[in-house]
Write an enzyme that holds these catalytic residues in place. Structure first.
Site, mmCIF file in Angstrom:
data_model
loop_
_atom_site.group_PDB
_atom_site.id
_atom_site.type_symbol
_atom_site.label_atom_id
_atom_site.label_comp_id
_atom_site.label_asym_id
_atom_site.label_seq_id
_atom_site.Cartn_x
_atom_site.Cartn_y
_atom_site.Cartn_z
ATOM 1 C CB CYS A 86 29.043 86.804 -29.531
ATOM 2 S SG CYS A 86 30.130 85.531 -30.194
ATOM 3 C CG HIS A 332 25.706 82.819 -31.791
ATOM 4 N ND1 HIS A 332 25.419 84.162 -31.674
ATOM 5 C CD2 HIS A 332 26.900 82.644 -31.137
ATOM 6 C CE1 HIS A 332 26.385 84.753 -30.989
ATOM 7 N NE2 HIS A 332 27.295 83.867 -30.661
#
Lengths: 388, 388
Positions: A86, A332
């Site tokens: 991420c 995201h």
């Protein structure tokens, strides 16, 4: 090392785009950044491209960045594909920063692109579990976050309502952001009544999967005025760390890699947390925003919930956090997130954030984290400080 | 930019290791490099880790390098996972080089690790086809190479025997290399009589898939003597390019990204091809070594086969090429290859190459290429020049 500035940013809307290719998402973000920077693509001397999940989700592997840039209509420059779960987007930004700051080149491109939706949703879900510490126990990230949050709630008398208030704030911000995947403002009640994912996390507290791309153009400060008349946004610090504090957490639960990453970033920028005017932080599970206030030094350990109660991190507060909506509202798409955070801070510092513009910020911060492993609390943690 | 040197290298044997994990392969290479450099793992300030195929082959994705370093027993440093298909290892080396040369740190680690064998061989094969230009036509890399080689044979009266002679030379070198996957010397007849993969390529002309890892420790020259008394190997140039010459090749078939990459590397190092004493080049399909002689300036276009006929690139020749055995004999676990090439050149320059030691080389070169896309002739092409 010389000064490096961001002169252009761009992103796609985040969302579910089954019919748009990875390359097309990347192209859109890259060209928006190029236009924003007022440069010619030929001015770009090197590119860092972050992508993480194409192997597992798209059955696609190798030289992803070359495909994106070829699809964007140019190439021939060195392309470095990076991955850090991420935190891939911030890792790409760090690469572009180092190229420019070191004097290796004048203009570098950083791109983050991810397609997490595919026809077979099981593949998307499976991709999220491969590197969690306890994946052989069927764990996903949500479980790992949940355990830590329950410990924190008990330690500091924090409630599920506090967590829901973070989502209330961020979903409102997201409703003002045309790039956000989820633009519906949510009430505390709606958040608490949404289905439980992993106690105390409810559905609306968790970032969904998403598709999207974001990009930034990094330029040597001393040549930046050749291209743009917009305010220059200096990269005052761009720090990346990996954490090995999982063991220490057993005796000191307040420890976190982010504390050390932030400390080094403040030191490099020559400022302190009190100087930050606006921040984008990694709330993949929205409640963790409260813990991040503490890790980033915005308040003392255990005082994070008070910032929420007092509304200080709202758009109208003295330290707005996640004006974009954050990960839970904005979306995201993992490797795009770090660069989308940077784009938001650049827009905020330039006064270009539209309805979600905060009050004349001069210094902004992004915090982006990724990748749990059995040994690390974070595989990669990035703190970037941007200054007008 | 300041001088950077390689003070330690290490690699596993390349081969088929179904029972050895990716992390364990990486650990072995990293610790060999650490011991070779005589440093403490705590001296390492940053790591670049190259891996390409874990998503498709191992169903594993994200923060691969963090797993490798945690398994090696340390962490807490920034870790940057890079990918550039078969040139991933050189891309990691370039990252470590830039960190040190820019003054950002004193000691950086570069690792390349790949596991291509798995229980289901179909997955390994499929992973090799996802990013070739014509994969929707069932093409693999071998077909792309074969077409280019047939054109070259016709243009310059080069024969299949010339190609087989490259394998004869390199398989002999590989037979002297304990790290090589294939250690059997092959005759020209054996090569020509092995089964046809894609005319004119026969089985023994093609690199097989493989498992393995390689690593290098890059250090600022001015502090290197604190650690090692071995000869310091300077990174005189470390150039990476992506190619966009596929279109131009239609009218000028002798054009190749490697020509431009090498030109810039020679310029940065302040030397010419005539100064190279030993080279490791990317012969994923062994005959392409002949073309690379030309691209790297070792001879003029069309004269590559003569170097083979005259034995000049044998271990005993005036310009030994692929003393390690090259990709076809040593093996080609894709992201490990660039760093294995660097390891071989370091050993050669230090006089530590054992039975395959060439005559007192002072300047060595590695050429590493990876990733064909529909638009690029190479997604990544790297030329590194190393000097004693």
């Amino acid at each position: 090392m010389r000064n490096a500035v961001i002169i252009g940013v761009g992103m796609t809307q985040f969302g579910k785009f089954l019919d748009i290719s990875l390359e097309e998402l990347g192209r859109v973000a890259v060209w928006k950044a190029i236009k924003d920077a007022n440069i010619n693509p030929k001015d770009i001397q090197i590119a860092y491209v972050a992508n993480g999940l194409s192997g597992l989700i798209l059955d696609k592997v190798g030289v992803i960045g070359q495909g994106v840039l070829a699809h964007a209509g140019f190439g021939g420059i060195p392309i470095i594909n990076v991955e850090n779960a991420c935190a891939g987007g911030s890792t790409a930004l760090r690469g572009a920063y180092l190229e420019v700051a070191s004097g290796n080149c004048n203009i570098a491109l950083a791109v983050g692109v991810e397609k997490m939706y595919c026809a077979d949703l099981a593949k998307s879900v499976a991709a999220m579990t491969t590197n969690t510490p306890y994946n052989n126990m069927g764990f996903q990230f949500s479980g790992d976050y949940a355990m830590n949050l329950r410990r924190y709630m008990k330690q500091y008398n924090v409630t599920r309502e506090h967590f829901a208030k973070v989502v209330e704030k961020n979903s409102y911000n997201g409703s003002l952001n045309p790039y956000a995947q989820h633009q519906k403002p949510l009430s505390v009640e709606e958040v608490l009544n949404s289905r439980v994912i992993a106690e105390p996390l409810t559905l609306y507290m968790c970032a969904s999967i998403g598709d999207g791309a974001a990009a930034a153009i990094v330029c040597a400060e001393d040549v930046a005025r050749r291209y743009t008349s917009k305010p220059l946004v200096e990269i005052a610090a761009c720090v990346l760390k990996s954490g090995t504090y999982r063991k220490q957490k057993e005796t000191d639960p307040d420890i976190d890699t982010c504390i050390y990453t932030a400390k080094e970033a403040y030191q490099r920028a020559g400022i302190g947390p009190e100087d930050i005017d606006v921040a984008e932080v990694h709330d993949a599970m929205a409640p963790s925003e409260i813990l991040l206030y503490e890790y980033l030094g915005f308040c003392k350990p255990g005082e994070g919930a008070r910032l929420i109660d007092e509304g200080r991190t709202k758009l109208t507060g003295d330290l707005p956090v996640n004006p974009s909506g954050g990960l839970a509202a904005k979306g995201h798409p993992v490797s795009a997130t770090g660069l989308a955070q940077a784009a938001e801070i650049v827009w905020q510092l330039r006064g270009e954030a539209g309805k979600r513009q905060t009050k004349n910020p001069k210094v902004g911060l992004t915090e982006n984290a990724g990748g749990l492993t059995q040994f690390d609390d974070y595989g990669a943690n990035s703190v970037v400080i941007l200054k007008k």
